[in-house]
Design a protein around this motif. Structure first.
Motif, PDB file in Angstrom:
ATOM      1  N   ARG A 198      41.118  48.425  43.026  1.00 48.93           N
ATOM      2  CA  ARG A 198      40.144  48.816  42.009  1.00 48.93           C
ATOM      3  C   ARG A 198      40.753  49.898  41.118  1.00 48.93           C
ATOM      4  O   ARG A 198      41.359  50.836  41.612  1.00 48.93           O
ATOM      5  CB  ARG A 198      38.847  49.317  42.646  1.00 48.93           C
ATOM      6  CG  ARG A 198      38.029  48.200  43.268  1.00 48.93           C
ATOM      7  CD  ARG A 198      36.635  48.671  43.672  1.00 48.93           C
ATOM      8  NE  ARG A 198      35.818  47.550  44.111  1.00 48.93           N
ATOM      9  CZ  ARG A 198      35.093  46.785  43.301  1.00 48.93           C
ATOM     10  NH1 ARG A 198      35.086  47.057  42.007  1.00 48.93           N
ATOM     11  NH2 ARG A 198      34.396  45.792  43.774  1.00 48.93           N
ATOM     12  N   LEU A 199      40.577  49.725  39.840  1.00 48.46           N
ATOM     13  CA  LEU A 199      41.068  50.680  38.855  1.00 48.46           C
ATOM     14  C   LEU A 199      39.979  51.714  38.597  1.00 48.46           C
ATOM     15  O   LEU A 199      38.863  51.376  38.191  1.00 48.46           O
ATOM     16  CB  LEU A 199      41.429  49.942  37.563  1.00 48.46           C
ATOM     17  CG  LEU A 199      41.931  50.759  36.386  1.00 48.46           C
ATOM     18  CD1 LEU A 199      43.218  51.486  36.751  1.00 48.46           C
ATOM     19  CD2 LEU A 199      42.163  49.848  35.180  1.00 48.46           C
ATOM     20  N   ASP A 200      40.294  52.982  38.844  1.00 38.41           N
ATOM     21  CA  ASP A 200      39.297  54.046  38.686  1.00 38.41           C
ATOM     22  C   ASP A 200      39.002  54.316  37.215  1.00 38.41           C
ATOM     23  O   ASP A 200      39.902  54.276  36.361  1.00 38.41           O
ATOM     24  CB  ASP A 200      39.800  55.338  39.336  1.00 38.41           C
ATOM     25  CG  ASP A 200      39.878  55.219  40.849  1.00 38.41           C
ATOM     26  OD1 ASP A 200      39.112  54.410  41.411  1.00 38.41           O
ATOM     27  OD2 ASP A 200      40.711  55.919  41.464  1.00 38.41           O
ATOM     28  N   ILE A 201      37.737  54.603  36.928  1.00 35.56           N
ATOM     29  CA  ILE A 201      37.302  55.022  35.598  1.00 35.56           C
ATOM     30  C   ILE A 201      36.730  56.424  35.736  1.00 35.56           C
ATOM     31  O   ILE A 201      35.737  56.637  36.443  1.00 35.56           O
ATOM     32  CB  ILE A 201      36.250  54.059  35.022  1.00 35.56           C
ATOM     33  CG1 ILE A 201      36.846  52.656  34.882  1.00 35.56           C
ATOM     34  CG2 ILE A 201      35.753  54.562  33.667  1.00 35.56           C
ATOM     35  CD1 ILE A 201      35.838  51.603  34.469  1.00 35.56           C
ATOM     36  N   ASP A 202      37.370  57.388  35.097  1.00 36.54           N
ATOM     37  CA  ASP A 202      36.950  58.786  35.191  1.00 36.54           C
ATOM     38  C   ASP A 202      35.822  59.037  34.197  1.00 36.54           C
ATOM     39  O   ASP A 202      36.037  59.014  32.980  1.00 36.54           O
ATOM     40  CB  ASP A 202      38.134  59.719  34.898  1.00 36.54           C
ATOM     41  CG  ASP A 202      39.315  59.438  35.825  1.00 36.54           C
ATOM     42  OD1 ASP A 202      39.062  59.270  37.030  1.00 36.54           O
ATOM     43  OD2 ASP A 202      40.457  59.377  35.336  1.00 36.54           O
ATOM     44  N   SER A 257      34.644  51.963  38.251  1.00 34.99           N
ATOM     45  CA  SER A 257      35.842  51.229  38.655  1.00 34.99           C
ATOM     46  C   SER A 257      35.859  49.856  38.001  1.00 34.99           C
ATOM     47  O   SER A 257      34.852  49.378  37.471  1.00 34.99           O
ATOM     48  CB  SER A 257      35.908  51.075  40.179  1.00 34.99           C
ATOM     49  OG  SER A 257      34.845  50.251  40.635  1.00 34.99           O
ATOM     50  N   LEU A 258      37.025  49.233  38.048  1.00 37.26           N
ATOM     51  CA  LEU A 258      37.218  47.878  37.541  1.00 37.26           C
ATOM     52  C   LEU A 258      38.139  47.136  38.487  1.00 37.26           C
ATOM     53  O   LEU A 258      39.183  47.654  38.892  1.00 37.26           O
ATOM     54  CB  LEU A 258      37.832  47.904  36.135  1.00 37.26           C
ATOM     55  CG  LEU A 258      38.359  46.569  35.596  1.00 37.26           C
ATOM     56  CD1 LEU A 258      37.215  45.582  35.403  1.00 37.26           C
ATOM     57  CD2 LEU A 258      39.125  46.775  34.300  1.00 37.26           C
ATOM     58  N   GLN A 259      37.751  45.918  38.839  1.00 37.30           N
ATOM     59  CA  GLN A 259      38.599  45.046  39.640  1.00 37.30           C
ATOM     60  C   GLN A 259      38.891  43.784  38.837  1.00 37.30           C
ATOM     61  O   GLN A 259      37.981  43.199  38.246  1.00 37.30           O
ATOM     62  CB  GLN A 259      37.924  44.683  40.965  1.00 37.30           C
ATOM     63  CG  GLN A 259      38.813  43.888  41.917  1.00 37.30           C
ATOM     64  CD  GLN A 259      38.118  43.563  43.220  1.00 37.30           C
ATOM     65  OE1 GLN A 259      36.955  43.188  43.235  1.00 37.30           O
ATOM     66  NE2 GLN A 259      38.821  43.719  44.326  1.00 37.30           N
ATOM     67  N   ILE A 260      40.151  43.379  38.798  1.00 38.67           N
ATOM     68  CA  ILE A 260      40.559  42.187  38.052  1.00 38.67           C
ATOM     69  C   ILE A 260      40.860  41.072  39.046  1.00 38.67           C
ATOM     70  O   ILE A 260      41.694  41.241  39.940  1.00 38.67           O
ATOM     71  CB  ILE A 260      41.777  42.486  37.162  1.00 38.67           C
ATOM     72  CG1 ILE A 260      41.428  43.586  36.158  1.00 38.67           C
ATOM     73  CG2 ILE A 260      42.227  41.219  36.429  1.00 38.67           C
ATOM     74  CD1 ILE A 260      42.584  43.991  35.261  1.00 38.67           C
ATOM     75  N   VAL A 261      40.170  39.951  38.880  1.00 34.47           N
ATOM     76  CA  VAL A 261      40.266  38.823  39.809  1.00 34.47           C
ATOM     77  C   VAL A 261      40.797  37.601  39.053  1.00 34.47           C
ATOM     78  O   VAL A 261      40.335  37.299  37.943  1.00 34.47           O
ATOM     79  CB  VAL A 261      38.897  38.508  40.438  1.00 34.47           C
ATOM     80  CG1 VAL A 261      38.989  37.333  41.394  1.00 34.47           C
ATOM     81  CG2 VAL A 261      38.331  39.738  41.142  1.00 34.47           C
ATOM     82  N   ASN A 262      41.756  36.915  39.669  1.00 36.03           N
ATOM     83  CA  ASN A 262      42.268  35.627  39.188  1.00 36.03           C
ATOM     84  C   ASN A 262      43.129  35.734  37.930  1.00 36.03           C
ATOM     85  O   ASN A 262      43.588  34.727  37.428  1.00 36.03           O
ATOM     86  CB  ASN A 262      41.129  34.618  38.941  1.00 36.03           C
ATOM     87  CG  ASN A 262      41.639  33.202  38.796  1.00 36.03           C
ATOM     88  OD1 ASN A 262      42.607  32.809  39.437  1.00 36.03           O
ATOM     89  ND2 ASN A 262      41.017  32.421  37.932  1.00 36.03           N
ATOM     90  N   TYR A 263      43.368  36.911  37.417  1.00 39.47           N
ATOM     91  CA  TYR A 263      44.301  37.102  36.306  1.00 39.47           C
ATOM     92  C   TYR A 263      45.462  37.971  36.765  1.00 39.47           C
ATOM     93  O   TYR A 263      45.265  38.967  37.474  1.00 39.47           O
ATOM     94  CB  TYR A 263      43.624  37.778  35.112  1.00 39.47           C
ATOM     95  CG  TYR A 263      42.844  36.854  34.211  1.00 39.47           C
ATOM     96  CD1 TYR A 263      43.485  35.918  33.395  1.00 39.47           C
ATOM     97  CD2 TYR A 263      41.458  36.919  34.145  1.00 39.47           C
ATOM     98  CE1 TYR A 263      42.768  35.079  32.562  1.00 39.47           C
ATOM     99  CE2 TYR A 263      40.732  36.094  33.312  1.00 39.47           C
ATOM    100  CZ  TYR A 263      41.392  35.169  32.523  1.00 39.47           C
ATOM    101  OH  TYR A 263      40.673  34.340  31.691  1.00 39.47           O
TER     102      TYR A 263
END
Length: 432
Positions: A12-16, A53-59
């Motif tokens: 997961r990519l954190d977003i501050d 947060s951001l999660q990238i799936v299938n890319y």
């Protein structure tokens, strides 16, 4: 610029939300990222946004904006550590085998380029290939030229000559059309445009030097307005095929440029690949090379059901397997799924929808005795063989019809080929 590397479907990519920590994205950067994703038309369901947060799936691939770069890699290494170099090598190998990119992974290893982010690798390989060919000679073609000149050359454009000269009583000029050898054609315009895009996003000094030198050798090539609409018309003739690799990459670089032309999006660039499609194409390519003589027509399809009353509609649910292998009197269907198996989960993690789909294949294709589901092997698996049979289901009607789930190593191309060989040998043994 921040460079962030994450694993597809895992990290997961954190977003501050309040302040910039340097490890994730600021709230403003996350908004710019969302705008870019929308402008490129990517599948929105593959970008799972949380509150922070951001999660990238299938890319997998790279997204680069003005202040940050995100590299998304597949989790396919057999090592427990986060070995991004191995994941990057595997991804590049799959892209090359599948025809998406023409990059030699062995060359990258020799020059220690696999430690660099994907965008730097892509730019380095492209710039080296382009400069090598430009030094052998710039492509020059006969181009049609229209010009209002003081002497007759080629043929007269009557309409233009009347409008520009005779109607204005200009008697010392003539509007002509003629052909002349020129570097100012579509292919070279594509190279110049790709160079300018990369000069805005890459940091490696050697790569930038090669790109600038390439532009110097193409200094006679004029502006490239509207080139995106014409790019698919670019062709190389037999004498120009040495530029094929450079042109292939240049086109992908231009397609990767964001459609958003606002000034604050000047540096937006992304090249992403759908991992499920890449996995399927990669397996198909290896099967074709290893077992091409056994492969049946993949376009051969059937329908699960037929309409009883033809006037009320067509057939229902077309079934088209990924691959079919002819093994003597019977055939087997192989279907590649980009999902993770796990022995601790029900059905080892094989989805119910996948099982129902495979059962439909068994029911509808009379000559098929076995359907094989192939999943990627990851470091989380206990098994380390190139191919592992995780589970097998048999039908009530006959134990000769079955569904098998295998995990397949993607760590090296040779491991994947060996794994496919073992699977086919087991299937052959089951058929005999």
């Amino acid at each position: 610029m921040k460079v962030i590397t994450i694993r597809e479907g895992l990290d997961r990519l954190d977003i501050d939300l309040e302040e910039e920590s340097g490890h994730g994205l600021t709230l403003q950067e996350s908004k710019k990222l969302e705008e870019h994703i929308l402008s490129k038309g990517y599948d929105r369901q593959s970008f799972v946004w949380g509150r922070s947060s951001l999660q990238i799936v299938n890319y997998v691939g790279v997204i680069q904006l003005k202040t940050f770069s995100i590299e998304v890699l597949p989790k396919v290494s057999l090592q427990e550590s986060d070995n991004f170099m191995e994941m990057r090598k595997t991804l590049l190998m799959m892209l090359r085998e599948s025809g998406y990119l023409k990059i030699d992974v062995n060359d990258l290893s020799r020059f220690d380029m696999v430690d660099e982010p994907l965008i730097e690798i892509l730019a380095s390989e492209y710039s080296k290939e382009l400069l090598k060919e430009l030094r052998r000679g710039v492509i020059i073609r006969y181009e049609e030229v229209q010009e209002n000149i003081s002497f007759l050359k080629g043929s007269i454009r009557i309409g233009e000559h009347i409008r520009e000269n005779l109607s204005r009583n200009i008697r010392h000029r003539v509007h002509c059309e003629y052909s002349e050898l020129s570097p100012n054609h579509l292919v070279n315009k594509i190279f110049v445009y790709a160079n300018e895009i990369l000069l805005n996003v890459v940091k490696n000094n050697d790569t930038r030097r090669r790109l600038e030198l390439g532009n110097h050798l193409l200094s006679d090539v004029m502006a490239y307005q509207g080139i995106e609409e014409r790019i698919n018309h670019a062709r190389l003739d037999r004498t120009e095929m040495r530029y094929d690799k450079a042109l292939h990459i240049a086109k992908q670089i231009i397609f990767a440029r964001s459609a958003n032309r606002h000034s604050d999006q000047e540096y937006s660039f992304s090249i992403l690949f759908k991992m499920n499609e890449l996995f399927e194409i990669y397996i198909r390519s290896l099967l074709q090379k290893k077992f091409g003589e056994y492969l049946l027509d993949s376009q051969n399809s059937k329908h699960l059901l037929k309409e009883k009353w033809p006037n009320e509609g067509g057939d229902v649910l077309r079934l088209r397997p990924d691959y079919r292998l002819n093994l003597g009197e019977k055939s087997v269907i192989i279907d590649a799924k980009w999902k993770k198996l796990n022995e601790t989960r029900p059905r080892t993690g094989v989805g119910r929808d996948d099982i129902f789909q495979m059962y439909a294949y068994l029911s509808r294709f009379d000559d098929v005795s076995c359907v094989v589901l192939i999943y990627p092997l990851t470091y989380q698996d206990d098994k380390r063989e190139p191919a592992n049979l995780y589970y097998e289901w048999v039908t009530d009607e006959s134990s000769r019809k079955s569904i098998r789930a295998y995990s397949l190593s993607l760590n090296k191309r040779e491991d994947t080929l060996e794994g496919l060989k073992r699977i086919v040998e087991e299937l052959n043994g089951a058929e005999s």
